[in-house]
Each structure stands twice: as C-alpha cells, then as structure tokens.
Design a protein around this motif. Sequence first.
Motif, PDB file in Angstrom:
ATOM      1  N   UNK A 193       0.802  -1.221   0.000  1.00 14.04           N
ATOM      2  CA  UNK A 193       0.000   0.000   0.000  1.00 14.04           C
ATOM      3  C   UNK A 193       0.836   1.273   0.000  1.00 14.04           C
ATOM      4  N   UNK A 194       2.118   1.164  -0.341  1.00 15.13           N
ATOM      5  CA  UNK A 194       3.014   2.316  -0.243  1.00 15.13           C
ATOM      6  C   UNK A 194       2.961   3.166  -1.522  1.00 15.13           C
ATOM      7  N   UNK A 195       1.864   3.922  -1.671  1.00 17.07           N
ATOM      8  CA  UNK A 195       1.693   4.854  -2.780  1.00 17.07           C
ATOM      9  C   UNK A 195       1.690   6.260  -2.178  1.00 17.07           C
ATOM     10  N   UNK A 196       2.812   6.950  -2.266  1.00 14.63           N
ATOM     11  CA  UNK A 196       3.009   8.170  -1.493  1.00 14.63           C
ATOM     12  C   UNK A 196       3.646   9.272  -2.328  1.00 14.63           C
ATOM     13  N   UNK A 197       3.702  10.471  -1.733  1.00  9.63           N
ATOM     14  CA  UNK A 197       4.318  11.617  -2.406  1.00  9.63           C
ATOM     15  C   UNK A 197       5.827  11.633  -2.234  1.00  9.63           C
TER      16      UNK A 197
END
Length: 393
Positions: A180-184
């Motif tokens: 789930x590591x969808x980050x800025x």
Amino acid sequence: MDVTQTVPGPELVRRAAELVPLLQKHASWSEENRRLHDEVVEAMADAGLFRMRVPRRYGGYESDTRTLCEVAAHLARGDGSAAWTASVWWIPGWMVGMFPDEVQDEVFATPDVRVCGTLSPTGSAEPRPGGVLLNGQWGFISGALHSQWQEIIAMGAAPDGTPMPVMMLVPMTELEVVDDWYTAGMRGSGSVTTVARDVFVPAERVLPLPAILQGQYASERNADSPMYRAPLLGVAAASSVGTVLGLARAAREAFLERLPGRKITYTSYDSQAEAPVTHLQVAEATLKTDQAEFHAHRVTTLVDEKGRSGEPWTLEERVRSRADVGAVCQLGRAAVDVLALASGGSSIYSSVPIQRIARDVQTVNLHALMTPQTNYELYGRVLCGLEPNSFYI
C-alpha cells in the motif's frame, strides 16, 4: 560465537560516499517501483553498513551515532529513501541487543541481517502458555521488503492483568505484507503495511515496553557496551538526523550542478549565477544547512559521550534530543525549499532530482517523532517546569 573485528568510522563514511553514484543511478527506479533496488541493498551490505549497530561478538562494528549521521548524510546525497531505510534498519537492529542473549544469537545468525520496525502499538498480544498470540497491523514499515525480522509493539498485559505495551521480534516469514506504499515522498523506502494473524511469539522474544523506555534491557552481554548505555528515543533521534542533513546537502549539489548556463526567464539575466538573488538564496540555504548540522552533531555527541561515560541522562537532555531532531528537520526542509523554489519551472520534471529531494524532506518532517512543532512543544513544556506529556522520551 565471538568475532572481534571493527571498521573505523572514517572508513565507513568513505564507503558510503563511494555509493552515491550508484544510489543516484537507481533512485528513479526505486521511486517508480516503491522499494530499494536490490543492487543498492547488496552494495550497502557489502560496504558493511548493516553491521554498524551490531555487537562485535556477531561481527558488528558497534559504530557511534556520529558515524551513523555522516554515513546517512552521504547516502541521502544519492537517494533519501536509501538513507532513511538504512537508518530505520539501524534502530530496530540496535534494539535486538535489548533482548536476551539467546534471542540475539538467533537473529544475528543471519549475516547482514536487517530488522525493520515501528514504535506504534497497533496490535494485540494475548497471553498464551510460553508466549503471546499476536494480531494486528503496522503501517510505515520502511525496508520491510528487504528485511528478515520485524520489531513490533502491541498491547499486552502486565503481570497484574492491566494493559501494557510490549515489544517483540517476529520473523518476516510469519507476517503478511500489504503493498500500500503509494506516497508523495520517500517512495523508494517501501514502507508497506505488515499484518499478523494469530502469530505465536515465544516469551523470550517479548519485552515490556515501559522497561525498555527506562533503559532496563534483558541482555547480559551488552550491559557494559557503550552502545547500549543510552535511552531508546535518544538513540533513535541520533540515528535519524543524517538523512535530513544529507538531503539538504543534496539539494545544494543538485542546484549548483544545473546552475551553469541557466538563465532567469523574463529577465535580463542570461546567467542565473550572476543574479544577486541567486547569491542570497545559495547563502541562505547553506547557512540553514550549517545550522541543521549543529543540531545533528549536538544530539549525536550527547548519545556518544553519555554512552562512553555511563552518566545518566537528565529529563531535559531526553526531550532536547527530540527538539534537536525537530530543528534538523525544520532547517533541512527550509534549506531545500529555498533551492527548490530557485530552480525554476523546469525543475518540476521527474528527471530533475531536486523535486524528489523536496518531496522526501517534506515526508520526513511529517514523521510523528520528528515533526518540529510537536518536538519543540515537548521541549518547551519541560523547560517551563511541567511534566512531559509523552512516554517517548
């Protein structure tokens, strides 16, 4: 097995500096794939960086935190995610040394073992004969995809049955990973979520967190080691600051690399380097980085000198260590922001490193134990004669 070897700090710093081109080469890949490139992890292992906070009897170097700071600063010049993940591995890896010696024998039997972890008690540990039954999930687990063990905090029970947080070690093979590591920012750190479903943890791998926070460790063989004569949060603070310091340095390097030949659009300046505003911006960012370096070195010096002397930490020193981290984050981010804004519209392209550097340093500033204002409030509260309102000191 006792192994007496060491690598001097300056040699480890030199090795980290030599990794910068490799980290820069793979930084975009790591961002796109939301994990460190395998070649990066292997190179850091070959350089001995995963042994820096391992007891010497297991082939570790027991490096001081000043060395950690300088190593991480070089790694961050190449890729902030690589530096951040290394610092995360250093902290739980050091925490392994708090457990009974037979547990350390098990964990450190793996060469260059990597232990990820968190301090958030987002799970439950129900007592069972011989141990506890663990359930829960933990987010922001940097480096989980390249780790063999995870240090976990969960809510257990004290001997009298009252709720009490406990710390434990669990093999990664017994945990589920949620991608789930969808980050800025810090995308290359692969800070995914891990999940435990009815995982049995033997009693020897479970410790009461209150005792840990008070410096009451279970290891006999580490009792006299300077590396373990420090509170957990002080060590975590000193182990983390190098990444931000390196990101500030990386921003200046990236800015100056693009400076020759750049003009300032819609002005008469054919060379940005000739504009007084550029001189002011570079000077301001450099001085803010220098100030961040002061706070980074103050907290590492405190940890290392107290470790050597064995002198107890005062309450003010404990909360100041968190304030120093906050200052490094605030000043490092300010330095990066100045140069990012001075980099022009072309800097928004993903091929230009400074946009990634800016997002990474912003992400670190949002970390609950590093965010400046929370840490300043805690420090000021104690300076005003009040009790701290956090157990994490």
